[in-house]
Design an enzyme around this catalytic site. Structure first.
Site, PDB file in Angstrom:
ATOM      1  N   ASP A   1      75.519  23.647 106.471  1.00  0.00           N
ATOM      2  CA  ASP A   1      74.912  24.580 107.427  1.00  0.00           C
ATOM      3  C   ASP A   1      73.407  24.715 107.223  1.00  0.00           C
ATOM      4  O   ASP A   1      72.629  24.617 108.182  1.00  0.00           O
ATOM      5  CB  ASP A   1      75.572  25.954 107.322  1.00  0.00           C
ATOM      6  CG  ASP A   1      77.033  25.937 107.727  1.00  0.00           C
ATOM      7  OD1 ASP A   1      77.756  25.018 107.298  1.00  0.00           O
ATOM      8  OD2 ASP A   1      77.460  26.836 108.447  1.00  0.00           O
TER       9      ASP A   1
ATOM     10  N   ARG B   1      75.252  38.630  98.861  1.00  0.00           N
ATOM     11  CA  ARG B   1      74.371  38.481 100.027  1.00  0.00           C
ATOM     12  C   ARG B   1      73.232  39.505 100.075  1.00  0.00           C
ATOM     13  O   ARG B   1      72.105  39.141 100.415  1.00  0.00           O
ATOM     14  CB  ARG B   1      75.196  38.539 101.316  1.00  0.00           C
ATOM     15  CG  ARG B   1      76.220  37.416 101.436  1.00  0.00           C
ATOM     16  CD  ARG B   1      75.551  36.045 101.347  1.00  0.00           C
ATOM     17  NE  ARG B   1      76.486  34.966 101.611  1.00  0.00           N
ATOM     18  CZ  ARG B   1      76.993  34.163 100.686  1.00  0.00           C
ATOM     19  NH1 ARG B   1      76.657  34.343  99.412  1.00  0.00           N
ATOM     20  NH2 ARG B   1      77.815  33.185 101.004  1.00  0.00           N
TER      21      ARG B   1
ATOM     22  N   ASP C   1      78.662  37.108 106.838  1.00  0.00           N
ATOM     23  CA  ASP C   1      77.414  36.993 106.088  1.00  0.00           C
ATOM     24  C   ASP C   1      76.179  37.269 106.928  1.00  0.00           C
ATOM     25  O   ASP C   1      75.184  37.808 106.431  1.00  0.00           O
ATOM     26  CB  ASP C   1      77.324  35.620 105.427  1.00  0.00           C
ATOM     27  CG  ASP C   1      78.226  35.499 104.211  1.00  0.00           C
ATOM     28  OD1 ASP C   1      78.622  36.549 103.673  1.00  0.00           O
ATOM     29  OD2 ASP C   1      78.535  34.368 103.801  1.00  0.00           O
TER      30      ASP C   1
ATOM     31  N   SER D   1      83.783  25.613 103.589  1.00  0.00           N
ATOM     32  CA  SER D   1      82.709  26.525 103.212  1.00  0.00           C
ATOM     33  C   SER D   1      82.998  27.015 101.804  1.00  0.00           C
ATOM     34  O   SER D   1      83.998  27.693 101.564  1.00  0.00           O
ATOM     35  CB  SER D   1      82.650  27.703 104.193  1.00  0.00           C
ATOM     36  OG  SER D   1      81.652  28.619 103.800  1.00  0.00           O
TER      37      SER D   1
END
Length: 408
Positions: free
Chosen positions: A21, A101, A130, A183
């Site tokens: 990504d 995060r 996220d 992921s």
């Protein structure tokens, strides 16, 4: 186009992991905005992949690469406060990604300030959690920054599209590793896996996908005893050795992964209401959660302990939904930390073949009193006193019968 007042950004700081990504995002951002781009790589304990990610960012065209060591800050200021609350999302998930995060985003803001950037970007998808955690943090700390979310702007609709884009633009991918379309996210607390074959919740994880925690068949035949030392609610050492915050997580990670501790396969409710199947491996977090509760059980006032249990789901929801810097989370943290003043002592665990058992606990502030707890004769509690308590607390039941209330 996510620009402020229709002004194109002059300098973007991209949170870069080196995966599919963010690799595509880096190339796409350079192509779309044609401005200076700094690739920011947060070191939360991923290990060797950091050097690979840095080299890759340079090769893909980043004007500058910043690798920032956040391991100690992550353990001390993010993971430990969350574990003081005993936070568990939906009764199972220890939130290793959720808590990482906000720190990545906060550090990204710091880098943006250092390099004079006017925009920040991330590679989170437009339907995942996220993006919310990143952007809630940006809004809380620097609402004036332009936020660019490529997944909400480009015409790439899937990871298959990203793979095709990567092929067209010469973005090299090692599809046998973490860059495959799964992921995968790792830090000191955990590794998470989602996507591809895992999207079928009825099917077990493909052989060889999970790499952090040993399969039970490969764990030692004999159990191991682990002693974790706490001061003021925080772990400060393992097996008699004082350790820094990050070193505690590293030591517990090694013990836990060796014994197959902390693997969790769940269907989880995302923030937007959809369900997703995730697999988590959290060896250090699993050991810490059991150990902290064991020491708490000795020292917390009973009513404080009960109230803390009631606050935990609310606190957990705030962390999961990216509200780490929100005033309500900060308010709850103050209450939780008040309860932790005397959470000092040791928890003794036995780990074996994926299981964690508390086999002992001690604290200089222990409220456990054998004189009260014993089932033998004692001279501190007159058992006849219970009659009065029971008489008062059953008035409502007896009053209902007196008034002719029907029994259910």
């Amino acid at each position: 186009m996510s620009t402020r007042n229709n002004i194109a950004p002059q300098h973007i700081v991209l949170a870069f992991s080196g995966g599919l990504d963010t690799s595509v995002a880096l190339v796409w951002l350079k192509e779309r905005y044609r401005c200076r781009l700094t690739a920011f790589i947060a070191d939360l304990g991923q290990g060797e992949e950091l050097d690979t990610a840095a080299r890759k960012a340079e090769k893909l065209g980043a004007d500058e690469v910043r690798v920032v060591d956040l391991r100690e800050e992550f353990a001390r200021d993010y993971a430990f406060p969350m574990y003081r609350a005993n936070a568990l999302y939906e009764g199972q998930y220890l939130m290793g990604s959720s808590i990482g995060r906000p720190l990545i985003a906060a550090a990204q803001v710091r880098v943006a300030e250092e390099v004079g950037a006017d925009a920040v970007a991330h590679g989170a998808t437009g339907k995942g959690n996220d993006q919310i955690r990143f952007e809630m943090t940006f809004a809380a700390l620097r609402p004036d920054l332009t936020v660019i979310s490529p997944w909400r702007e480009w015409d790439l609709a899937s990871r298959s599209d990203l793979l095709a884009y990567a092929g067209r633009h010469g973005i090299e991918l090692d599809l046998s590793s973490g860059e495959r379309p799964y992921s995968i996210d790792s830090n000191l607390l955990h590794t998470s896996y989602k996507g591809e074959a895992l999207e079928d919740p009825a099917q077990p994880a493909p052989e060889g996908l999970l790499f952090r925690v040993r399969d039970l068949a490969d764990t030692p035949d004999e159990p191991e005893t682990v002693e974790i030392h706490f001061q003021g609610g925080n772990p400060v050492g393992v097996n008699g050795t004082p350790l820094s915050a990050s070193a505690v997580l590293e030591a517990l990670d090694e013990i836990g992964r060796r014994h197959g501790i902390g693997r969790l396969d769940i269907v989880e409710n995302r923030i937007f209401g959809m369900k997703t199947r995730n697999i988590y491996e959290a060896p250090s977090g699993s050991l810490l959660w059991h150990a902290h509760r064991a020491v708490e059980s000795l020292v917390l006032d009973p009513e404080v302990a009960q109230l803390k249990e009631e606050l935990m789901p609310k606190y957990t929801a705030l962390v999961y939904r990216g509200l780490w810097f929100a005033p309500e989370r900060l308010m709850l943290q103050i209450a939780i930390d008040f309860s932790q003043q005397n959470v000092t002592g040791d928890a003794i665990l036995r780990v074996h073949r994926g299981t964690v058992q508390v086999i002992g606990r001690r604290s200089p502030h222990s409220r456990y009193d054998t004189a009260f707890a014993t089932f033998e004769a004692d001279d501190v509690f007159d058992q006849r006193d219970s009659s009065g308590w029971l008489r008062v607390n059953t008035v409502r039941f007896r009053a209902g019968l007196t008034n002719g209330a029907a029994q259910q």
